[in-house]
Each structure stands twice: as structure tokens, then as C-alpha cells.
Design a protein around this motif. Structure first.
Motif, mmCIF file in Angstrom:
data_model
loop_
_atom_site.group_PDB
_atom_site.id
_atom_site.type_symbol
_atom_site.label_atom_id
_atom_site.label_comp_id
_atom_site.label_asym_id
_atom_site.label_seq_id
_atom_site.Cartn_x
_atom_site.Cartn_y
_atom_site.Cartn_z
ATOM 1 N N LEU B 94 28.784 30.145 40.347
ATOM 2 C CA LEU B 94 28.397 28.759 40.627
ATOM 3 C C LEU B 94 29.144 27.773 39.738
ATOM 4 C CD1 LEU B 94 24.559 29.433 40.966
ATOM 5 C CD2 LEU B 94 26.105 28.762 42.807
ATOM 6 N N PHE B 126 24.695 34.770 44.026
ATOM 7 C CA PHE B 126 25.174 33.590 43.320
ATOM 8 C C PHE B 126 24.742 33.681 41.872
ATOM 9 C CE2 PHE B 126 24.671 32.514 47.741
ATOM 10 C CZ PHE B 126 25.835 31.822 48.034
ATOM 11 N N GLY B 127 25.616 33.278 40.994
ATOM 12 C CA GLY B 127 25.275 33.349 39.574
ATOM 13 C C GLY B 127 26.395 32.818 38.711
ATOM 14 N N HIS B 128 26.547 33.421 37.547
ATOM 15 C CA HIS B 128 27.567 32.969 36.603
ATOM 16 C C HIS B 128 28.401 34.168 36.182
ATOM 17 C CE1 HIS B 128 25.223 29.288 36.444
ATOM 18 N NE2 HIS B 128 24.156 30.075 36.342
ATOM 19 N N CYS B 129 29.698 34.088 36.415
ATOM 20 C CA CYS B 129 30.556 35.232 36.129
ATOM 21 C C CYS B 129 30.734 35.411 34.628
ATOM 22 C CB CYS B 129 31.904 35.077 36.817
ATOM 23 S SG CYS B 129 33.010 33.887 36.040
#
Lengths: 139, 139
Positions: B94, B126-129
Motif C-alpha cells: 500500500l 494488501f499490506g506493507h512490503c
DNA sequence: AGCTTATAGAAAATGTTTTTCTATAAGGCG
DNA sequence: CGCCTTATAGAAAAACATTTTCTATAAGCT
């Protein structure tokens, strides 16, 4: 989820449930379908001959904030469907645009920890519902 | 998938791989990111100072027909990411909008036969890599 | 090299969504 | 119940995104 629950969620965020919003919300919730803003506007108009398009757009905005609606992108068009509480997935009929919720997600997002921190996920199935299969004219 | 493969798929459908399309396609494929039409236009412009916005729209149209691109709806904006061949799911960061493909789908759509005939499905996380986690400024 | 036809890109048109503005009504409070 | 504050409705305008139109160009076949 019933109208009263939605109403209290709206109130909790200092939104008002006006007569106009109630008509639109009713139409959306009772249909089980997904709609573009224009489609929902048309549907409400033919049933009640009330409510402006701006109101529909603003209701979608509010419901999105409250996560009471889920957006779908199909053929470049944005559809919204009313979102029962609790995590679930969707089966969307490509003919009549009715949406069925699928509960009982067994996914463990920790399985994907190597990719990053998963905030949320969604899964959508697309196809033809029982009513629309084989019928010349989708229901 | 490499450019040559894309080229042959385009040719098979009687589309041409022009210099302009090649620049846009390269940018899209090498980034691993998803873009709105405008974002990709800007990116290509700053790298090459060539190619018009219309061309980007038309390329997305063509790639969508060939299923070489997957659309995402995020905050009301339509993003496209290059789509490696074969069925897969997605992890979307995101923050930086990079997309990682997840292969090895084990879903059996026959499990949902009671809902209707499933044509296709998609699942997106969906998230934060890793790169963006904890960083003040997303990569 | 020549020919056919898809494409590029600027400009215009179209369609969608948001904003603006004023009147109205929701709903809290006395 | 009536008053008061403020969110909302809806029409109109503005902003924005996307598509179409039109002409010149170049892709790629022969």
C-alpha cells in the motif's frame, strides 16, 4: 445486518440517516446486488422518484468510510455492494450482478509473512449464479 | 515474461509494437509496480520525455484484452500491473505500490458449485512490503 | 521500396465525480 | 414540544478522467 444497525453506525460517526439515505440504503440492502452510482440512482428513482444523484455518491462515500460497502471494478466500472459485517469473500454473478457472501475464510495471513505485513485481503469469485445459468435472459 | 513474448502476443492479435508502446511497456514491466494511466504517463515522460497520455490509455486497453495486465481499484483509483502468465494471486504494498505475485493457488472452484458456475477468481493481499515497513518514507 | 493499415498525439467531446451554494430537515437540548 | 445547531439535499457549475476524432506517421508485410 438491518437498517437499525446501520443507523447506529452512522450516528456513531456523527452522520445522519435522512429519509433520502434510508430509501437508497433500503434499495441497496434489499437487492443483494451491486450497483454503480448511476444504476442505484436509477433504481431508486423508478421506485420512489426521489433522491438526487449527488446523494447517492455521498452515501457511497460515507458507507465506504464505515466499511459498510465493498467496491468492485468490472469492465472499468465501479460497483458497490452492501457489506454484511465480519470478514467474508464474494461470489459475483456476472449476469445479474447479485453478490453472495462466502463466510468461513481459513486463510492464515502469517503464511505470507515473507512478503510483508498483510493488513487485509479479499477474494472474489466471478461466474454465473444458479438463476442465470442457461437462461437466455439473465434474471 | 519478456518483451519478445509480449510482442508475439500482440502480433497474434494484429496489434503493433511501436516504439512508443515499447517504452511504456518496458517501464511498466521493469518497475514491478502498479500505475494509474496518469502515473505511468508521468513516469515514462520523466524517463524519456516522449509518448502521449492517449497512448498509455490505449496500451492499457490492448493489454487488458490480452489479459497481460490486471486492474486494481484502490481509493477510487484504477491501477494496472503487468501480469505474468499463469494463474496467480497478488500481494500489493500500500506504500510503494509494488506487486508480488503468489503462485501455487490450491483453490478448487468446484467447492463452490452450489453458488453457481465459477468462471474465474482472484485474491489480493494488501499490506506493507519488507522495504516499506518501518521506513518513514516509503521506498 | 512500396503499400496497406494500425497507431501517435493534439484537440475536442464525452461521461463521471466532486464542489459550490442555499434551503431544509435531523436530532440534540431545554 | 419548540428552538437551535449543523449535517444534508439537490441543482448547477466545476473539475477531472477517459474516449473519440482527425491527420500525419510509421509498422511490417509483400
Amino acid at each position: 445486518m438491518d437498517l437499525e444497525t446501520v443507523k447506529s453506525k452512522l450516528h456513531a460517526m456523527n452522520f445522519r440517516l435522512t429519509q433520502e439515505r434510508e430509501l437508497v440504503l433500503r434499495t441497496l440492502m434489499e437487492s443483494g446486488e451491486m450497483f454503480t452510482a448511476m444504476q442505484l440512482y436509477d433504481r431508486v428513482k423508478e421506485q420512489y422518484n426521489k433522491v438526487g444523484l449527488t446523494t447517492v455518491y455521498r452515501l457511497f462515500e460515507v458507507l465506504t468510510k464505515l466499511r459498510l460497502v465493498t467496491p468492485f471494478l468490472i469492465d472499468g466500472e465501479i460497483y458497490y455492494t452492501f457489506c454484511q459485517g465480519g470478514h467474508h469473500h464474494h461470489f459475483v454473478c456476472l449476469d445479474c450482478h447479485r453478490v453472495k457472501n462466502i463466510y468461513g475464510c481459513e486463510m492464515d495471513t502469517r503464511d505470507f509473512a515473507d512478503l510483508g505485513k498483510v493488513e487485509y485481503h479479499r477474494m472474489d469469485l466471478f461466474g454465473h449464479c444458479e438463476n442465470c445459468q442457461g437462461s437466455v435472459q439473465p434474471c
